[in-house]
Structure formats: C-alpha cells, structure tokens
Scaffold this active site. Structure first.
Site, PDB file in Angstrom:
ATOM      1  N   LYS A   9      -1.583 -25.343   2.946  1.00  0.00           N
ATOM      2  CA  LYS A   9      -0.700 -24.333   3.555  1.00  0.00           C
ATOM      3  C   LYS A   9      -1.463 -23.514   4.595  1.00  0.00           C
ATOM      4  O   LYS A   9      -2.638 -23.214   4.394  1.00  0.00           O
ATOM      5  CB  LYS A   9      -0.215 -23.413   2.417  1.00  0.00           C
ATOM      6  CG  LYS A   9       0.789 -22.371   2.802  1.00  0.00           C
ATOM      7  CD  LYS A   9       1.011 -21.383   1.663  1.00  0.00           C
ATOM      8  CE  LYS A   9      -0.046 -20.314   1.638  1.00  0.00           C
ATOM      9  NZ  LYS A   9       0.221 -19.189   0.743  1.00  0.00           N
ATOM     10  N   LYS A  63      -6.659 -18.371  -6.038  1.00  0.00           N
ATOM     11  CA  LYS A  63      -7.360 -17.196  -5.495  1.00  0.00           C
ATOM     12  C   LYS A  63      -8.493 -16.742  -6.411  1.00  0.00           C
ATOM     13  O   LYS A  63      -9.528 -16.293  -5.929  1.00  0.00           O
ATOM     14  CB  LYS A  63      -6.373 -16.058  -5.227  1.00  0.00           C
ATOM     15  CG  LYS A  63      -5.447 -16.415  -4.077  1.00  0.00           C
ATOM     16  CD  LYS A  63      -4.650 -15.277  -3.548  1.00  0.00           C
ATOM     17  CE  LYS A  63      -3.854 -15.751  -2.330  1.00  0.00           C
ATOM     18  NZ  LYS A  63      -2.774 -14.885  -1.960  1.00  0.00           N
ATOM     19  N   LYS A 109      -4.145 -17.097   5.920  1.00  0.00           N
ATOM     20  CA  LYS A 109      -5.277 -16.381   6.509  1.00  0.00           C
ATOM     21  C   LYS A 109      -6.563 -16.589   5.715  1.00  0.00           C
ATOM     22  O   LYS A 109      -7.641 -16.397   6.228  1.00  0.00           O
ATOM     23  CB  LYS A 109      -4.971 -14.898   6.664  1.00  0.00           C
ATOM     24  CG  LYS A 109      -4.676 -14.200   5.356  1.00  0.00           C
ATOM     25  CD  LYS A 109      -4.399 -12.739   5.599  1.00  0.00           C
ATOM     26  CE  LYS A 109      -4.161 -11.985   4.317  1.00  0.00           C
ATOM     27  NZ  LYS A 109      -3.028 -12.453   3.507  1.00  0.00           N
TER      28      LYS A 109
HETATM   29  P1  TYM Z   1       2.525 -12.790   1.789  1.00  0.00           P
HETATM   30  O1  TYM Z   1       2.282 -11.600   2.606  1.00  0.00           O
HETATM   31  O2  TYM Z   1       1.350 -13.619   1.362  1.00  0.00           O
HETATM   32  O3  TYM Z   1       3.549 -13.770   2.502  1.00  0.00           O
HETATM   33  C1  TYM Z   1       4.736 -13.247   3.049  1.00  0.00           C
HETATM   34  C2  TYM Z   1       5.796 -14.329   3.162  1.00  0.00           C
HETATM   35  O4  TYM Z   1       5.335 -15.393   4.004  1.00  0.00           O
HETATM   36  C3  TYM Z   1       5.558 -16.639   3.356  1.00  0.00           C
HETATM   37  N1  TYM Z   1       4.514 -17.569   3.797  1.00  0.00           N
HETATM   38  C4  TYM Z   1       4.751 -18.770   4.329  1.00  0.00           C
HETATM   39  N2  TYM Z   1       5.895 -19.415   4.611  1.00  0.00           N
HETATM   40  C5  TYM Z   1       5.796 -20.635   5.179  1.00  0.00           C
HETATM   41  N3  TYM Z   1       4.615 -21.242   5.487  1.00  0.00           N
HETATM   42  C6  TYM Z   1       3.450 -20.630   5.211  1.00  0.00           C
HETATM   43  N4  TYM Z   1       2.296 -21.224   5.525  1.00  0.00           N
HETATM   44  C7  TYM Z   1       3.484 -19.334   4.614  1.00  0.00           C
HETATM   45  N5  TYM Z   1       2.533 -18.424   4.240  1.00  0.00           N
HETATM   46  C8  TYM Z   1       3.184 -17.367   3.727  1.00  0.00           C
HETATM   47  C9  TYM Z   1       5.469 -16.324   1.876  1.00  0.00           C
HETATM   48  O5  TYM Z   1       6.137 -17.286   1.110  1.00  0.00           O
HETATM   49  C10 TYM Z   1       6.146 -14.969   1.817  1.00  0.00           C
HETATM   50  O6  TYM Z   1       7.555 -15.113   1.755  1.00  0.00           O
HETATM   51  N6  TYM Z   1       3.839 -12.194  -2.877  1.00  0.00           N
HETATM   52  C11 TYM Z   1       4.475 -12.124  -1.572  1.00  0.00           C
HETATM   53  C12 TYM Z   1       4.797 -10.701  -1.150  1.00  0.00           C
HETATM   54  C13 TYM Z   1       5.749  -9.999  -2.048  1.00  0.00           C
HETATM   55  C14 TYM Z   1       7.132 -10.270  -2.178  1.00  0.00           C
HETATM   56  C15 TYM Z   1       7.625  -9.307  -3.106  1.00  0.00           C
HETATM   57  C16 TYM Z   1       7.973 -11.236  -1.593  1.00  0.00           C
HETATM   58  C17 TYM Z   1       5.473  -8.949  -2.875  1.00  0.00           C
HETATM   59  N7  TYM Z   1       6.600  -8.531  -3.492  1.00  0.00           N
HETATM   60  C18 TYM Z   1       8.973  -9.310  -3.470  1.00  0.00           C
HETATM   61  C19 TYM Z   1       9.324 -11.206  -1.986  1.00  0.00           C
HETATM   62  C20 TYM Z   1       9.801 -10.271  -2.906  1.00  0.00           C
HETATM   63  C21 TYM Z   1       3.561 -12.818  -0.580  1.00  0.00           C
HETATM   64  O7  TYM Z   1       3.089 -13.867  -0.754  1.00  0.00           O
HETATM   65  O8  TYM Z   1       3.277 -12.187   0.525  1.00  0.00           O
END
Ligand code: TYM
Length: 342
Positions: free
Chosen positions: A197, A114, A200
């Site tokens: 992956k 990023k 967005k």
């Molecule tokens: P975020 O919002 O980017 O993603 C949310 C969840 O979606 C999963 N994910 C995917 N899983 C499968 N295939 C994909 N292409 C894909 N894209 C996203 C991510 O693995 C995630 O589980 N940093 C975290 C948010 C967060 C969090 C936490 C999660 C903040 N604090 C504490 C767990 C515990 C995240 O990436 O959000």
C-alpha cells in the site's frame, strides 16, 4: 409526512504534513462526493496522530483541515472538527477498552505491521488505536464510514463492539455502522513496489505521492514507477500491479471507468500511460496545493470552523456518552445533587 432523517457518515484522517494521494483518493474525494446526501462529520484525528509522535502537530492539524476544505468539503453542510477538542472521544474509548479483548487487538494487521517496526518500546496507544477509532464512529451513531481498504478490519471491530455493548446492556446504544469502501481508489499502491500500500511509512519516499509534491517530483516518481516487462495496458492486480495502479489513480481522479481507459490504451505503450497519469495527477494536486496555501493564510477562519464544529460535535457525542454511562450504571452527578437537596 414526517421527513426521514438523513443517514450519517463519519470519517477522519490523521494530521500529518504527509497526506498522500492514497488518503485523498481512498477517503477524502469520496467524502466530497457523499456530502450532499448525508449528514456528515469529518474529524481531524489528532489523538490518533500522537501515537506516532507529536512533531508539527499544530501546523499539521491546520494543514489537514485546509486539505479537507481544498478538496471541496463544504463547512456549511458538514461538521468539521479536531478530535482532541471533543473530550467524549477519549472517554468513550476508555469505556470500550473495558469491553474489548486483547486477542481482538492482537489480531489487527495494522498493529502487527506497525508494532513490528516500532522497536522495543511499543506505545500502548498503538495497540488501543482501533478502540479509539470505534469510539469516534459510535459516538456519532454513524451509519456509514467512508475509508480506504486498509481500514476494513478496524470497521469490523467497531461493528463487533457496537453489537457487544448493545447486547450486554440490553439497549440499542449504538448504530452498527457499515464501511463505505470505494470501488476505485480504495487501495492505491506504492509506485516503486506496487505489491504494498502507498503509505508515508514506506521505506522509500520515491514510491509515495504526497499532496505537497512539486510538479517535477510527481513527474519523476510516476516516470520511474515500476511496471512489468510486458507491453499490454490492462487492469490486472495479480499480473500487472504497477500498471493497474496507474490506471486506478487516473480513473479515481478523472471519474472515467477503468474499462474505458483500457480501451483507449489499446496499441499504446507504458510511456503514454505514464505521461497521461502525470498530467492527470499533477493537475489535481497543483489545484489542491493552491487552495491549501490560500486557506492556510487565514488561520482565524480555520479556527472558527473548528470551534463551530467542535461545539456541534460535542452536543451529539455527549448524548451518546450519557446514554452509555447511564447503561453501565455510573451515578450521574445531577441525579446525586438532587437527592442531596431533598
Ligand atoms: P489515515 O490518516 O492513516 O488514513 C486516512 C484515510 O486514507 C485511507 N488511505 C488509503 N486509501 C487508499 N489507498 C491508500 N494507499 C491509502 N492510505 C490511506 C485510509 O483508509 C483512511 O480512510 N485510522 C484511520 C483514521 C481514523 C478514522 C476514524 C477513519 C481515526 N478515526 C474514524 C474513519 C473513522 C486512518 O487510517 O487514518
């Protein structure tokens, strides 16, 4: 016999109006499956979201919460809250920052990826993002964290920090959590470029399925999904990334085993696979959309869930934070007052 307390899970999704089918299959759908067996805390991680901008934040926070509910999260069983309403997250994140090494954060692949796209001014929040995530998890003494594959490295850092503080303070301050990464759906790939992956932030929206996509758009994106020049429908991430991705999405939604899907496709062509995938994905997404729209029409209801959730979350989070503050040696305001009176 004293009942054994249920194990706890915590997870979160950033509020954007671009929640993808990857977020849904990699995370949300598993939360629903796990909610009856665990004590659940699910946050809308709005503090994380502002690292990349605050446009539409308020609406997106309601949208994320509505999506949790539409997917089947039961607010009577689970604590649902907005991260920014529980100030302990930011407080513990600062404390953990003081025990995290720059090198550890520099090694995070999401930061490298990023920050390389962020231009000259890289927000410090992007660098510290995994520390705030560790605070989210450790505050609740979560045993398990259901996430997609891309979060594995952040979970490793969370475990390292938990162990480091427990050792430094010579007190079991934190439970060391495990990642729960589903067998199917943990890494949904971009439809146009199945080697990356689905996200967005990918260059072309054509490769990304959003939960707000219309039926036509879903059909068009899947019809144009990259496959290969072969004809065999087989799950093989190396040789057949595109085909495997379509099989994985179908399997994650329908609950069918990949091997059964493969067997059913013997002698069939990619057109059949794509047609089925369109049907399965659009049925699921359209059903979610209907529920999300109905929920968004009742903001007071969504607000009441967040209020109740934040209150419950604060109580748990404060207990952990107070123990950490005391272990570090901060003077507690109550203890000081008492001393002054005597
Ligand atoms: P975020 O919002 O980017 O993603 C949310 C969840 O979606 C999963 N994910 C995917 N899983 C499968 N295939 C994909 N292409 C894909 N894209 C996203 C991510 O693995 C995630 O589980 N940093 C975290 C948010 C967060 C969090 C936490 C999660 C903040 N604090 C504490 C767990 C515990 C995240 O990436 O959000």
């Amino acid at each position: 016999m004293t009942p054994v307390p249920r194990q706890r899970i915590l997870s979160g999704i950033q509020p954007t109006n671009h929640i993808t089918i990857g977020n849904y299959l990699g995370a949300l759908k598993n939360w629903v499956a796990l909610q009856d067996r665990f004590d659940c805390y699910f946050a809308v991680v709005d503090l994380h979201a502002i690292v990349t901008g605050r446009q539409g934040l308020t609406d997106n926070t309601y949208y994320a919460l509505a999506t949790y509910l539409a997917a089947g999260i039961n607010p009577e069983r689970c604590c649902l809250f907005a991260q920014s309403q529980v100030s302990q997250h930011a407080e513990l994140a600062w404390l953990l920052n003081c025990y995290t090494y720059m090198g550890e954060l520099q090694r995070m692949t999401q930061f490298k990826d990023k920050s390389s796209k962020a231009g000259r001014n890289i927000p410090a929040g992007l660098f510290n993002y995994p520390v705030l995530m560790a605070a989210d998890i450790l505050l609740y003494q979560a045993n398990l964290v259901p996430v997609g594959e891309d979060q594995r490295q952040h979970l490793e850092l969370t475990r390292t920090l938990a162990q480091r503080l427990n050792k430094t303070m010579a007190k079991p301050l934190f439970i060391v959590p495990d990642a729960y990464i589903p067998k199917v759906g943990a890494r949904i790939m971009d439809l146009r470029n199945p080697k990356i992956k689905m996200s967005k932030s990918n260059p072309s929206p054509e490769g990304v399925l959003y939960l707000h996509d219309s039926k036509d758009s879903i059909a068009q994106k899947i019809r144009r999904a990259t496959t290969d020049s072969d004809t065999e429908i087989r799950y093989d991430l190396e040789q057949k990334a595109g085909v495997s991705n379509l099989l994985a999405m179908q399997a994650a939604i329908s609950g069918k085993a990949i091997a059964d899907l493969e067997a059913g496709y013997q002698g069939q062509n990619y057109g059949r696979l794509k047609a089925d995938c369109i049907e399965v994905v659009s049925a699921e997404v359209l059903q979610l959309q209907q529920r999300i729209t109905a929920l968004l029409a009742d903001r007071p209801y969504l607000q009441s869930i967040m209020n109740k959730g934040a209150e419950q979350a604060r109580a748990v989070a404060q207990k952990t934070l107070a123990a950490v503050n005391s272990a570090i040696g901060f003077v507690s305001p109550c203890a000081d007052d008492k001393k002054d009176i005597s």
